[in-house]
Design an enzyme around this catalytic site. Structure first.
Site, PDB file in Angstrom:
ATOM      1  N   GLU A   8       2.404  -6.854   8.973  1.00 48.71           N
ATOM      2  CA  GLU A   8       2.377  -5.386   9.036  1.00 48.71           C
ATOM      3  C   GLU A   8       3.254  -4.727   7.979  1.00 48.71           C
ATOM      4  O   GLU A   8       3.358  -3.515   7.931  1.00 48.71           O
ATOM      5  CB  GLU A   8       2.817  -4.919  10.425  1.00 48.71           C
ATOM      6  CG  GLU A   8       1.862  -5.305  11.541  1.00 48.71           C
ATOM      7  CD  GLU A   8       0.439  -4.831  11.290  1.00 48.71           C
ATOM      8  OE1 GLU A   8       0.258  -3.655  10.943  1.00 48.71           O
ATOM      9  OE2 GLU A   8      -0.484  -5.647  11.424  1.00 48.71           O
ATOM     10  N   ASP A  18      -8.662   4.171  -9.751  1.00 49.84           N
ATOM     11  CA  ASP A  18      -8.886   3.783  -8.362  1.00 49.84           C
ATOM     12  C   ASP A  18      -9.516   4.907  -7.552  1.00 49.84           C
ATOM     13  O   ASP A  18      -9.368   6.070  -7.873  1.00 49.84           O
ATOM     14  CB  ASP A  18      -7.555   3.401  -7.723  1.00 49.84           C
ATOM     15  CG  ASP A  18      -6.947   2.203  -8.401  1.00 49.84           C
ATOM     16  OD1 ASP A  18      -5.817   2.316  -8.878  1.00 49.84           O
ATOM     17  OD2 ASP A  18      -7.627   1.174  -8.464  1.00 49.84           O
ATOM     18  N   PRO A  67       0.825  -1.217   0.000  1.00 51.42           N
ATOM     19  CA  PRO A  67       0.000   0.000   0.000  1.00 51.42           C
ATOM     20  C   PRO A  67       0.857   1.265   0.000  1.00 51.42           C
ATOM     21  O   PRO A  67       0.338   2.354  -0.186  1.00 51.42           O
ATOM     22  CB  PRO A  67      -0.815  -0.117   1.293  1.00 51.42           C
ATOM     23  CG  PRO A  67      -0.066  -1.079   2.147  1.00 51.42           C
ATOM     24  CD  PRO A  67       0.685  -1.988   1.234  1.00 51.42           C
ATOM     25  N   ARG A 100      -3.630  -8.334 -20.105  1.00 47.61           N
ATOM     26  CA  ARG A 100      -4.628  -7.965 -21.118  1.00 47.61           C
ATOM     27  C   ARG A 100      -4.114  -6.886 -22.059  1.00 47.61           C
ATOM     28  O   ARG A 100      -4.695  -6.642 -23.110  1.00 47.61           O
ATOM     29  CB  ARG A 100      -5.944  -7.567 -20.468  1.00 47.61           C
ATOM     30  CG  ARG A 100      -5.865  -6.403 -19.557  1.00 47.61           C
ATOM     31  CD  ARG A 100      -7.053  -6.411 -18.606  1.00 47.61           C
ATOM     32  NE  ARG A 100      -8.304  -6.109 -19.272  1.00 47.61           N
ATOM     33  CZ  ARG A 100      -8.710  -4.868 -19.583  1.00 47.61           C
ATOM     34  NH1 ARG A 100      -7.933  -3.840 -19.307  1.00 47.61           N
ATOM     35  NH2 ARG A 100      -9.854  -4.657 -20.171  1.00 47.61           N
TER      36      ARG A 100
HETATM   37  N1  ADE Z   1      -0.908  -5.081   0.159  1.00 45.71           N
HETATM   38  C1  ADE Z   1      -1.737  -4.591   1.116  1.00 45.71           C
HETATM   39  N2  ADE Z   1      -2.473  -3.597   0.632  1.00 45.71           N
HETATM   40  C2  ADE Z   1      -2.088  -3.412  -0.688  1.00 45.71           C
HETATM   41  C3  ADE Z   1      -2.466  -2.511  -1.725  1.00 45.71           C
HETATM   42  N3  ADE Z   1      -3.386  -1.565  -1.535  1.00 45.71           N
HETATM   43  N4  ADE Z   1      -1.861  -2.634  -2.927  1.00 45.71           N
HETATM   44  C4  ADE Z   1      -0.905  -3.554  -3.129  1.00 45.71           C
HETATM   45  N5  ADE Z   1      -0.514  -4.432  -2.187  1.00 45.71           N
HETATM   46  C5  ADE Z   1      -1.092  -4.364  -0.968  1.00 45.71           C
END
Ligand code: ADE
Length: 235
Positions: free
Chosen positions: A116, A168, A89, A153
């Protein structure tokens, strides 16, 4: 196009990546997908892939060594040097432009985190981190499947036409987490920042805030209201 996916749950991806356009592309030999168990790259009897974070904090972090060994083993098998990317993330946002660029290449090594997060030193051995959106998943496996779908793709012959990836959802004003480290204290010349070993929590907090700001400014300047440069998180 060759994909190598490294995970502690490799079997979780087999079904999803055997169906539909992806399954057909695999059967037709247009793409190859290799699933790797991260625990196969540990060197202890317990096959440990995680450990406690230096400086304290909740939860466990994934260790750097198994991922690095996996990347090295995969690079020995693959015909060309495939870029290695951590699903996180904290990475730059996966957008159509990124997927299209990867689709031009020979393949990708996709690394799936859990717990984590991952020891920050892994970043010295890989080509980048990618996020599929501003939310935290339980692990990188679903994100890796998204990357495979989004890029495969766009690979000539798989679908037959270029298409855009849906954008997103987005939220502003957030900062990313600070870099984290777990054992060992030194790995291939890379050391853990001294302050995290000091036990001085005020200093550790200050370090983490600054490092988090720096990382956010580097990876997601848009979240700080800073100007986004070409090649940054926005492109
Ligand atoms: N692992 C945990 N959350 C994620 C996300 N939003 N994008 C990619 N990998 C992740």
């Amino acid at each position: 196009m060759r994909y190598d996916i490294v995970s502690i749950f490799p079997e979780s991806l087999e079904g999803l990546l055997s169906i539909g356009v992806i399954g057909q592309a695999r059967a037709a030999g247009q793409i190859e997908i290799h699933l790797h168990d991260l625990r196969d790259y540990t060197d202890d009897p317990h096959r440990m892939v995680d450990d406690r974070p230096y400086g304290g904090g909740a939860g466990m972090l994934m260790k750097v060594e198994p991922f690095v060994r996996a990347i090295e083993a995969i690079r020995e098998q693959a015909a060309t040097r495939l870029p290695a990317v951590l699903m996180s993330p904290h990475g730059r946002l996966l957008r159509h432009e990124v997927a299209a660029e990867w689709a031009q290449g020979d393949g990708l090594i996709l690394l799936c985190g859990r717990y984590e997060g991952v020891d920050e030193r892994l970043l010295s051995f890989i080509d980048g981190e990618v996020s599929i959106g501003d939310y935290v998943l339980a692990g990188g496996e679903v994100a890796a499947a998204v990357v495979v779908e989004a890029t495969a793709r766009l690979t000539p012959g798989v679908v037959g036409k270029y298409d855009s990836v849906a954008s997103d959802s987005f939220f502003s004003g957030q900062r990313l987490g600070s870099p984290q480290y777990t054992r060992p204290p030194e790995f291939r010349g890379l050391t853990v920042p001294e302050v995290l070993l000091s036990g001085d929590h005020a200093k550790i907090d200050a370090f983490r805030q600054r490092a988090a700001w720096e990382k956010t400014a580097r990876n997601r300047p848009d979240l700080l209201g800073l100007q986004v440069e070409d090649g940054g998180s926005d492109g």
